[in-house]
Design an enzyme around this catalytic site. Structure first.
Site, short mmCIF file in Angstrom:
data_model
loop_
_atom_site.label_atom_id
_atom_site.label_comp_id
_atom_site.label_asym_id
_atom_site.label_seq_id
_atom_site.Cartn_x
_atom_site.Cartn_y
_atom_site.Cartn_z
N LYS A 43 0.16 4.27 -0.20
CA LYS A 43 -0.40 5.48 0.43
C LYS A 43 -0.15 6.68 -0.50
CE LYS A 43 0.11 3.21 4.81
NZ LYS A 43 0.20 3.31 6.26
N ASN B 136 0.88 -1.17 0.00
CA ASN B 136 0.00 0.00 0.00
C ASN B 136 0.92 1.22 0.00
OD1 ASN B 136 -1.76 2.08 0.46
ND2 ASN B 136 -2.31 1.47 2.55
N GLU C 179 -5.16 -4.62 10.57
CA GLU C 179 -4.09 -3.66 10.80
C GLU C 179 -4.32 -2.90 12.10
OE1 GLU C 179 -2.19 -2.52 6.77
OE2 GLU C 179 -3.84 -1.15 7.11
N HIS D 11 -9.30 1.65 4.93
CA HIS D 11 -8.03 1.78 5.65
C HIS D 11 -8.22 2.72 6.84
CE1 HIS D 11 -3.88 2.73 6.56
NE2 HIS D 11 -3.55 1.64 5.90
N SER E 238 3.74 -2.14 10.15
CA SER E 238 5.19 -2.26 10.28
C SER E 238 5.73 -3.62 9.86
CB SER E 238 5.63 -1.91 11.70
OG SER E 238 5.27 -0.57 12.02
N GLU F 17 -6.49 5.02 7.93
CA GLU F 17 -6.19 6.44 7.64
C GLU F 17 -7.38 7.11 6.98
OE1 GLU F 17 -2.54 5.62 5.55
OE2 GLU F 17 -1.62 5.05 7.46
N GLY G 131 2.97 2.34 10.67
CA GLY G 131 3.93 3.42 10.48
C GLY G 131 4.72 3.78 11.73
P1 13P Z 1 3.34 0.42 7.52
O1 13P Z 1 3.77 -0.89 6.91
O2 13P Z 1 4.09 1.59 6.98
O3 13P Z 1 3.29 0.34 9.01
O4 13P Z 1 1.83 0.66 7.03
C1 13P Z 1 0.92 -0.36 7.18
C2 13P Z 1 -0.32 -0.01 6.44
O5 13P Z 1 -1.06 0.87 6.84
C3 13P Z 1 -0.61 -0.73 5.21
O6 13P Z 1 -1.90 -0.47 4.76
#
Ligand code: 13P
Length: 249
Positions: free
Chosen positions: A12, A10, A167, A95, A213, A97, A173
């Protein structure tokens, strides 16, 4: 049970279309013959480039969001048909976010999952608890509720087409990966929930990913857990070498 491991990136809000082009050329070479299925979910502006450059490779392409309306006066939104027309096969839905910053709710997540399935796009449905919810010991209830609402209205046959991504928000992150056991026990509970509602066939055949992560160093152990069928990878999917290791984990 043959649930093939899925290594899903992903991106982002990262990489311009020109950056995406050079990255994907390199990635395609590097993950050729990878052990796991490989998917990259990229910004809308990179989809056309990504689909073109992955033709004839083992990389699938997904979007990071879509609207649940078919078309019309929804400024700034992108429909399922627009994705399909480009050759996009997957879409990330719900997601954390998007839930946190763009008012995505369980209801809109459900509408989007239904639309994706209706149109033949595979939804990568995200769920997961906050740190506060984990500390309050409501992780299992919370995630079950998210999943039950998101899948509402789908037939058992259609639920099997959904990829679920667990997640935990506190692990995204932050470099703070859930332990293998923490990640696996929630994925196992999601599977138990699918078993209760939709039966064995759905529970045994639906892919459940872990995200938060995931990196080149921890992917193999995570993917080896009983109920983890791959990863949804943010930061580490932006580096060819790391993502290649994950694609082979
Ligand atoms: P990270 O791997 O950067 O922690 O992000 C995970 C994520 O949100 C994947 O959708």
């Amino acid at each position: 049970m043959a649930r093939k491991i899925l290594a899903a990136g992903n991106w982002k809000m990262n990489k311009t279309a020109s950056e995406a082009a050079s990255f994907i050329k390199e990635l395609a070479e590097s993950v050729k013959g990878a052990k796991n299925e490989v998917l990259i979910c990229v910004p809308f502006t990179n989809l056309e480039t990504a689909v073109k450059l992955t033709e004839g490779t083992n990389i699938s392409v997904g979007a990071e969001n879509m609207d649940y309306h078919d078309s019309g006066a929804y400024t700034g939104e992108v429909s399922a048909d627009m994705l399909l027309d480009l050759g996009v096969k997957y879409v990330v839905i719900g997601h954390s976010e998007r839930r946190e910053y763009y008012n995505e709710t369980d209801k809109t997540v459900n509408a989007k999952v239904l639309k994706a399935i209706e149109k033949g796009i595979t939804p990568v449905l995200c769920c997961g608890e906050s740190l506060e919810q984990r500390e309050d010991n409501i992780t299992f209830e919370w995630v079950r509720m998210q999943i039950k609402i998101a899948l509402k209205g789908l037939s058992a046959e259609d639920v099997k087409k959904v990829v679920i991504a667990y997640e935990p928000i506190w692990a995204i992150g932050t470099g703070k990966t859930a332990t293998n056991e923490q990640a696996d026990e929630v994925c196992a509970d999601i599977r138990a929930c699918l078993r209760e509602v939709y039966g064995d066939d759905v529970a045994d055949n639906t892919r459940i990913l872990y995200g938060g992560s995931v990196n080149a160093g921890n992917a193999a152990e995570l993917f080896a857990m009983n109920d983890i069928d791959g990863g949804l990878v943010g930061g580490a999917s932006l580096k060819v070498a790391d993502f290649t290791t994950i694609a082979n984990a």
